[in-house]
Design a protein around this motif. Sequence first.
Motif, short mmCIF file in Angstrom:
data_model
loop_
_atom_site.label_atom_id
_atom_site.label_comp_id
_atom_site.label_asym_id
_atom_site.label_seq_id
_atom_site.Cartn_x
_atom_site.Cartn_y
_atom_site.Cartn_z
N PHE A 179 23.24 37.01 62.93
CA PHE A 179 24.15 37.29 61.21
C PHE A 179 24.65 38.56 62.11
O PHE A 179 24.00 39.52 62.93
CB PHE A 179 22.92 38.35 60.72
CG PHE A 179 22.11 36.74 59.47
CD1 PHE A 179 23.26 36.50 58.63
CD2 PHE A 179 20.73 36.25 60.04
CE1 PHE A 179 22.46 35.09 58.23
CE2 PHE A 179 20.40 35.55 59.15
CZ PHE A 179 21.07 34.96 58.45
N GLN A 230 23.81 40.81 65.50
CA GLN A 230 21.72 40.55 65.28
C GLN A 230 21.73 39.00 65.43
O GLN A 230 21.68 37.83 64.94
CB GLN A 230 21.54 41.01 63.79
CG GLN A 230 19.92 41.21 63.84
CD GLN A 230 19.20 41.25 63.13
OE1 GLN A 230 19.43 41.43 61.78
NE2 GLN A 230 18.15 41.10 62.69
N VAL A 283 19.44 35.53 65.29
CA VAL A 283 18.54 35.26 64.83
C VAL A 283 17.51 34.15 65.53
O VAL A 283 16.37 34.03 65.44
CB VAL A 283 18.44 35.68 62.88
CG1 VAL A 283 16.44 34.61 62.96
CG2 VAL A 283 19.03 36.36 62.41
N LYS A 334 15.63 27.84 56.25
CA LYS A 334 16.97 28.17 54.67
C LYS A 334 18.18 26.84 56.17
O LYS A 334 18.73 26.65 55.10
CB LYS A 334 17.45 29.65 55.22
CG LYS A 334 16.81 30.27 54.15
CD LYS A 334 17.16 31.66 53.10
CE LYS A 334 17.39 32.57 52.23
NZ LYS A 334 17.53 33.81 52.31
N LEU A 393 21.46 27.51 54.72
CA LEU A 393 22.22 28.35 55.61
C LEU A 393 22.62 27.46 56.30
O LEU A 393 22.33 26.37 56.76
CB LEU A 393 21.48 29.00 56.01
CG LEU A 393 21.66 30.73 56.58
CD1 LEU A 393 22.00 31.26 55.18
CD2 LEU A 393 20.38 31.42 57.16
N VAL A 396 28.01 28.82 51.77
CA VAL A 396 26.29 28.53 51.71
C VAL A 396 25.86 29.52 52.13
O VAL A 396 26.75 31.54 52.45
CB VAL A 396 26.21 28.19 53.32
CG1 VAL A 396 25.45 26.99 53.40
CG2 VAL A 396 27.00 27.58 53.90
N GLY A 397 24.61 30.43 51.18
CA GLY A 397 24.50 31.41 51.43
C GLY A 397 24.20 32.81 51.63
O GLY A 397 23.83 31.99 53.51
N SER A 398 24.47 33.83 52.29
CA SER A 398 24.15 34.71 52.46
C SER A 398 21.92 35.36 53.14
O SER A 398 21.63 34.01 53.49
CB SER A 398 24.19 36.46 52.55
OG SER A 398 23.51 36.30 51.15
N ARG A 399 21.83 36.09 53.51
CA ARG A 399 20.36 35.53 53.69
C ARG A 399 19.42 35.64 53.10
O ARG A 399 18.82 36.10 52.24
CB ARG A 399 20.13 37.36 55.05
CG ARG A 399 21.03 37.47 55.69
CD ARG A 399 20.67 38.86 56.91
NE ARG A 399 19.61 38.83 57.67
CZ ARG A 399 19.25 39.27 58.30
NH1 ARG A 399 19.40 40.94 58.52
NH2 ARG A 399 18.41 38.90 58.83
#
Lengths: 318, 279
Positions: free
Chosen positions: A18, A21, A23, A52, A58, B276-279
């Motif tokens: 992100f 960063q 992850v 996710k 995601l 697509v979603g963020s966090r």
Amino acid sequence: MTTRQSSAIAVTGLRKSFGDQVVLDGLDLTVRRGTVFSLLGANGAGKTTTVKILSTLLSADAGEVQVAGHDLAREPDAVRAAIGVTGQFSAVDNLLTGEENLLLMADLHHLARGEGRRRAAQLLEQFDLVEASRKPASTYSGGMRRRLDLAMTLVGSPQVIFLDEPTTGLDPRSRRNMWQIIRDLVAGGVTIFLTTQYLEEADELADRIAVLDHGRVVAEGTAEELKRRIPGGHVRLRFAAPQGLDAAMGLLGQATRDNDALALRVPSDGSLRSLKTLIDRLDDRAIEVDELSVHTPDLDDVFLALTGDSTNEKVTTR
Amino acid sequence: MSTHTLTGPAPAGLRFHPLRDSATMLRRNLKRMLRYPSMTVMLVGMPVVFLLLFVYVFGGTLGAGLGGPVHSGAVGGRAEYANYVAPAIILMTVTSTVQGTAISIAMDMTEGIIARFRTMHIARVSVLTGHVLGSVIQAVFSLVIVIGVALLVGFRPAAGLGGWLAAAGFLVLVTFALVWLAVALGQVSKSVETASNLPMPLVLLPFLGSGFVPTDSMPAGLRWFAEYQPFTPIIETLRGLLMDKPIGNNGWIALVWCAVIALGGYLWSKRLFNRVGSR
């Protein structure tokens, strides 16, 4: 990776950042069908991000993922049809009753009306929610809500279930309840991908455990294998006076002393024989011991040894 | 369900059922409205309060200022103003409902249930169409109440059955367009509070148009804005249909605006939802 066919989840080189960063930093995982796989890590280790991505919420920056035999990037719909997800934050409709929530899921899975009702009734029974079935979910306790959440996930009979910290915030009794439910599910043949920050939980449930730290798997194996990786078994002796501590130190030699606590850490495998020998030797010299406790290495030791080291390294190399 | 087909047609279990899923989502949203009636009451209450305020507090004075041949045949200030303002209030009922849509979308987004829907094999758009259809139904319900109150306080429309039907169809169309916009606004909002504020311009725009006073009474700059913003032709069309007056170009302009808003709102909403979603 020869076991792709028999694996429910196969992940290679999964990366996600992100902004600056990082992850997930090249994650490799294989989960066999019909087993419980636990991803263990502290907050911020990347557990939720992994779930996710694997559950299509995601997108990954890089890496290959197969879930239930389907490629995540090319066939997300086939993956969605095969999975169920119960996340960290409850995904129930608070304004609907428990029963209505389950019927909503039944409708979305296109179950026939009668079949949907039967399935809902059966799940309410199984998850001990019959009494509360006509009350809005907003009135449920944390444990009930989590059970309803999982029951909703099960309406579609998924092959692979993702459970993201399913017991975080639950009281001990609800937690044990949840564990039993998970065991029953595995007995029924589903594959469970469980994230947790509780070592005890991974120890109780998981067939295999991967320890995640800063987006990397730092160790993987069965609970036993992980425990064997670190020597941590010891007997801790606590004394009433410094004299006792000194005397015992002189007698036992290869022990670590803790002057503040008046305690001594003696390496030991924790067997009855070795304990008897130790006690006999102390007894012979008439050394007064206030308290004796036996520590076998648990996953806490493993976890701290594995993830703690990396922080120490950073500190020392700076 | 252990399908390993990597190519070929999707197996029966993998087909999408957008209509069926939309109906399911609509049922969910209607149930939610029934469980949370205070929201509906608030959404209907606002236009009613504005109606009473404008008819009884400002109506006498504003009505006297209407003048002009367009509004001839009036019996008096307040009565004439009730006729003038009612279409704006009716439109306000729609914008108010639409504000509710944004709020309930944002509530959904914060509650985690949307994340569940996203991980399920369902026709994705049904999550949104369920809200859209639910809001249109809610708007119809609110409109019946508000028009009823308007009739009670002196609104005397001249429309015949045809006019009423056309007005009803037109209102549904306007609602449909604005609801899609609200669905997008609800999604871009990070919180429920933001969602209730973002559609505020929609509620205010009728004031900056021909809703409450004729635009020719405004200063030049504002008048220019008022004449070209979408709510003016929409209000003028509605006013024409209900009062049985010619609507001229306004009808077409309003329909084009509705189409643009609906399409824009739909595409924007869809893009936001599929992101697509963020966090």
